[in-house]
Design a protein around this motif. Sequence first.
Motif, mmCIF file in Angstrom:
data_model
loop_
_atom_site.group_PDB
_atom_site.id
_atom_site.type_symbol
_atom_site.label_atom_id
_atom_site.label_comp_id
_atom_site.label_asym_id
_atom_site.label_seq_id
_atom_site.Cartn_x
_atom_site.Cartn_y
_atom_site.Cartn_z
ATOM 1 N N LEU A 1 0.835 -1.200 0.000
ATOM 2 C CA LEU A 1 0.000 0.000 0.000
ATOM 3 C C LEU A 1 0.871 1.251 0.000
ATOM 4 O O LEU A 1 1.843 1.356 0.759
ATOM 5 N N ALA A 2 0.522 2.224 -0.847
ATOM 6 C CA ALA A 2 1.324 3.438 -0.979
ATOM 7 C C ALA A 2 1.449 4.187 0.340
ATOM 8 O O ALA A 2 2.507 4.764 0.645
ATOM 9 N N GLU A 3 0.387 4.165 1.144
ATOM 10 C CA GLU A 3 0.438 4.842 2.444
ATOM 11 C C GLU A 3 1.470 4.195 3.363
ATOM 12 O O GLU A 3 2.151 4.875 4.144
ATOM 13 N N VAL A 4 1.584 2.882 3.300
ATOM 14 C CA VAL A 4 2.577 2.170 4.106
ATOM 15 C C VAL A 4 3.983 2.519 3.634
ATOM 16 O O VAL A 4 4.892 2.756 4.446
ATOM 17 N N VAL A 5 4.176 2.566 2.317
ATOM 18 C CA VAL A 5 5.491 2.914 1.772
ATOM 19 C C VAL A 5 5.869 4.334 2.176
ATOM 20 O O VAL A 5 7.025 4.605 2.568
ATOM 21 N N GLU A 6 4.922 5.257 2.098
ATOM 22 C CA GLU A 6 5.188 6.644 2.478
ATOM 23 C C GLU A 6 5.662 6.718 3.933
ATOM 24 O O GLU A 6 6.649 7.413 4.245
ATOM 25 N N SER B 1 -0.051 9.580 -2.960
ATOM 26 C CA SER B 1 -0.730 9.547 -4.269
ATOM 27 C C SER B 1 0.271 9.333 -5.393
ATOM 28 O O SER B 1 0.011 8.589 -6.347
ATOM 29 N N HIS B 2 1.440 9.963 -5.298
ATOM 30 C CA HIS B 2 2.445 9.763 -6.334
ATOM 31 C C HIS B 2 3.037 8.356 -6.259
ATOM 32 O O HIS B 2 3.278 7.724 -7.300
ATOM 33 N N LEU B 3 3.276 7.889 -5.027
ATOM 34 C CA LEU B 3 3.794 6.527 -4.883
ATOM 35 C C LEU B 3 2.832 5.506 -5.470
ATOM 36 O O LEU B 3 3.242 4.522 -6.111
ATOM 37 N N HIS B 4 1.532 5.733 -5.287
ATOM 38 C CA HIS B 4 0.532 4.819 -5.859
ATOM 39 C C HIS B 4 0.596 4.858 -7.387
ATOM 40 O O HIS B 4 0.553 3.801 -8.052
ATOM 41 N N LYS B 5 0.689 6.073 -7.947
ATOM 42 C CA LYS B 5 0.787 6.203 -9.410
ATOM 43 C C LYS B 5 2.055 5.522 -9.920
ATOM 44 O O LYS B 5 2.043 4.847 -10.961
ATOM 45 N N TRP B 6 3.113 5.664 -9.181
ATOM 46 C CA TRP B 6 4.405 5.029 -9.524
ATOM 47 C C TRP B 6 4.240 3.502 -9.558
ATOM 48 O O TRP B 6 4.657 2.829 -10.513
ATOM 49 N N GLN B 7 3.630 2.956 -8.529
ATOM 50 C CA GLN B 7 3.396 1.507 -8.476
ATOM 51 C C GLN B 7 2.577 1.027 -9.661
ATOM 52 O O GLN B 7 2.913 0.021 -10.310
ATOM 53 N N GLN B 8 1.480 1.732 -9.923
ATOM 54 C CA GLN B 8 0.591 1.299 -11.008
ATOM 55 C C GLN B 8 1.314 1.315 -12.345
ATOM 56 O O GLN B 8 1.140 0.418 -13.169
ATOM 57 N N GLU B 9 2.142 2.338 -12.554
ATOM 58 C CA GLU B 9 2.874 2.421 -13.814
ATOM 59 C C GLU B 9 3.899 1.288 -13.927
ATOM 60 O O GLU B 9 4.061 0.686 -14.990
ATOM 61 N N GLU B 10 4.583 0.997 -12.820
ATOM 62 C CA GLU B 10 5.544 -0.103 -12.847
ATOM 63 C C GLU B 10 4.854 -1.424 -13.158
ATOM 64 O O GLU B 10 5.327 -2.209 -13.993
ATOM 65 N N LYS B 11 3.745 -1.680 -12.495
ATOM 66 C CA LYS B 11 3.052 -2.957 -12.717
ATOM 67 C C LYS B 11 2.524 -3.058 -14.145
ATOM 68 O O LYS B 11 2.610 -4.127 -14.773
ATOM 69 N N THR B 12 2.003 -1.949 -14.665
ATOM 70 C CA THR B 12 1.483 -1.971 -16.039
ATOM 71 C C THR B 12 2.592 -2.265 -17.040
ATOM 72 O O THR B 12 2.452 -3.119 -17.923
ATOM 73 N N GLN B 13 3.717 -1.548 -16.895
ATOM 74 C CA GLN B 13 4.820 -1.761 -17.839
ATOM 75 C C GLN B 13 5.441 -3.143 -17.668
ATOM 76 O O GLN B 13 5.806 -3.800 -18.653
#
Length: 702
Positions: free
Chosen positions: A154-159, A176-188
């Motif tokens: 969870l991005a909140e946990v990482v933060e 919010s940025h960490l979550h976007k970062w995760q989603q982009e990594e998983k998609t790619q």
Amino acid sequence: MMSANCENASSNVSGSMADLQLNQPTTPKNRSAFDHKAVVVGLYGIPGSGKTFLLNKLKQELGQTQFSFYEGSEMISTVVPGGLDAFQSMEEQEKAHWRRHAIDAIGKNCADSGQVAVVAGHFMFWSEEQEAGRPVYTLNDLEIFTHIVYLDVLAEVVERRRLDDTERSRPSTSASHLHKWQQEEKTQLRDLCRRHGILFSPVSPSPTLLNKVSRLLREFKYHNEEYNLSQAKIKLDDVVVANQRQLETVLVMDADRTLAAEDAGALFWKRVSDSRPLQGAASTLNTLFSSPLGHSYTAFRQAVLIYEETASDEEFDTLCQEVALAVTMHPEIVSLLQLVAEQKHVGAVVVTCGLRRVWDKVLERERLSEKVKVIGGGRIADGFVVSAAVKGALVARLREVHHMRVWAFGDSPLDLDMLRKADRAIVVVGEEQTRSKTMDAALTNAIDYDGLRAHQAVLPSNASPRLDTTKLPVIKLTEPAFVKSLLCDRYTHDGLQVFCATDRNAAKLLATRMRDAAVAGPDLREAHRRVGWYLANEFVADVMGLEQCPIRHVLGNQTRGYQLFHEQQTTIVALMRGGEPMASGVNDAFPLAMFLHASDADDIKLHHLQGQLTVILVDSVVNTGKTIVKFVQHVRKLHATIRIVVVAGVVQAQCLSGGSLNQTLARYAKLHLIALRLSDTKFTGSGTTDTGNRLFSTTHLS
């Protein structure tokens, strides 16, 4: 992917260069035993997700005999002259060179030692002020990695972890940025892994995370295409040995759109989408199987990881149960498998690329699971996946190792290899809107160029055939000629099964009203109706079994009731005119069944039996049995596998012991006779003693 563990390391990589690197065309490699590729597992997640912590725990859990563990930044520091400080001062092109060198060294070490390498690293860096992330993987990473495990925290946990980390200096980054970062990594990563034949498995933190990742790594070590096939063969051998019958012929049947019109996989994902929001590529398997991986071993292995990602074991089982309840097997297939289950020399096995658990539950509901086993996957615990090549190999094994005659049934291009290798091939053709859209071209090619000789079974019978009926002749699974060919004209069963209530007190009371000369007309019809109702509840329900159905309780809540097994697929035939009142009683017990009047056997038409699983022939009195024999033979000409139950008030005993009824009907499988009582008296009624005249007050006409 191999990068220094420094999130804000300097770089001159432009966005266009990153895009070029990301979109380079590649050809996927199917990871298999046959290229003996070293197993190298990437452990990824955004900075702060706990990769290093997990890597150290894995070292303790797995040891370093069969596994080797690498921290990306440490490996780079080892291979770069001057270490990490020198690396961070380099231009990006030179950094990429050393990243490639580092992962190549890991790959070589792994290949030389035979160990599984686990490498913790980064996929991209992305500061909050930048519009796009900066990938740091190389093409060498994509060539060497065989698996990627992604820590999906969870991005909140990482933060919170990043803020609390006193050992490393990281820039402040919002959740919010960490979550976007995760989603982009998983998609790619999903896309890159599909294009390069890398198995991708996101894992979420839980108390069992270490055990889960350890289990994955152990399985990644030994599971390859060769091992997969060996496990499927072992499963097949177990099924054959456990059969405990002298099998000569085996039906090998695909499941989805063969046993039933439905695709259980599609139903599974619809259930998932109805119950919770979908995330990324885990929504369906369409993206996976339409990728360059196609329907390869690697693709089916990735499908298993997607199922693991989507649902826990308990959730998966619940979803499979819900899907199984939504699947309706073709009645012609059910009827055929019921007949096969009674044979000693013929067996059946379902071999599916889909979800084994669903089809186990479907066959269990149809009461076929004891005799018809399912070979398939869907979870890691199944031990193997089924691909087109596995299907073909299992059919070949039945023929060449177990020396059995094989009839294969399938509906899609994935079934063509097993159809080609079988002794007899049946293409199951469903409605145009549900059948495989790619099968026509593949089937034409297989017939014209690969020597396939097959027939087609159109289910339901009013659907349009595939191709033309000269190239692919139509057969009916319910025709006597088909069944005779399948069974080699060797019906093996226990003969005519007779159930009689003669000595039961209830039968004595009911028979009294039927035999009383003072009872006639409406009163006698009511007595016969009660006998039909009694025999239906006491005996037919036992012979055919019951199934649960939802009912409204008197207290207002929903509860479970029971009805005859496949009641709606049952036809009750009143043999006119004497059998009509008793047949009405049977219908009272089974109100969902079809009701038919028949003065002659020819009154039963094909459409009365199509889609049905049982026909109940009802007559008041059976003397010589000639009428019943005529009806049974007629039904069997129309439908060779439908279950036949004969219900009668009185049956003359001699016609069972040595008469035409027993001699003629004993050779038919799936046939039962139920009677209120047996009579030793040889007597044919006429006039005032004729049962029909007494029932309908027509004695004065005789």
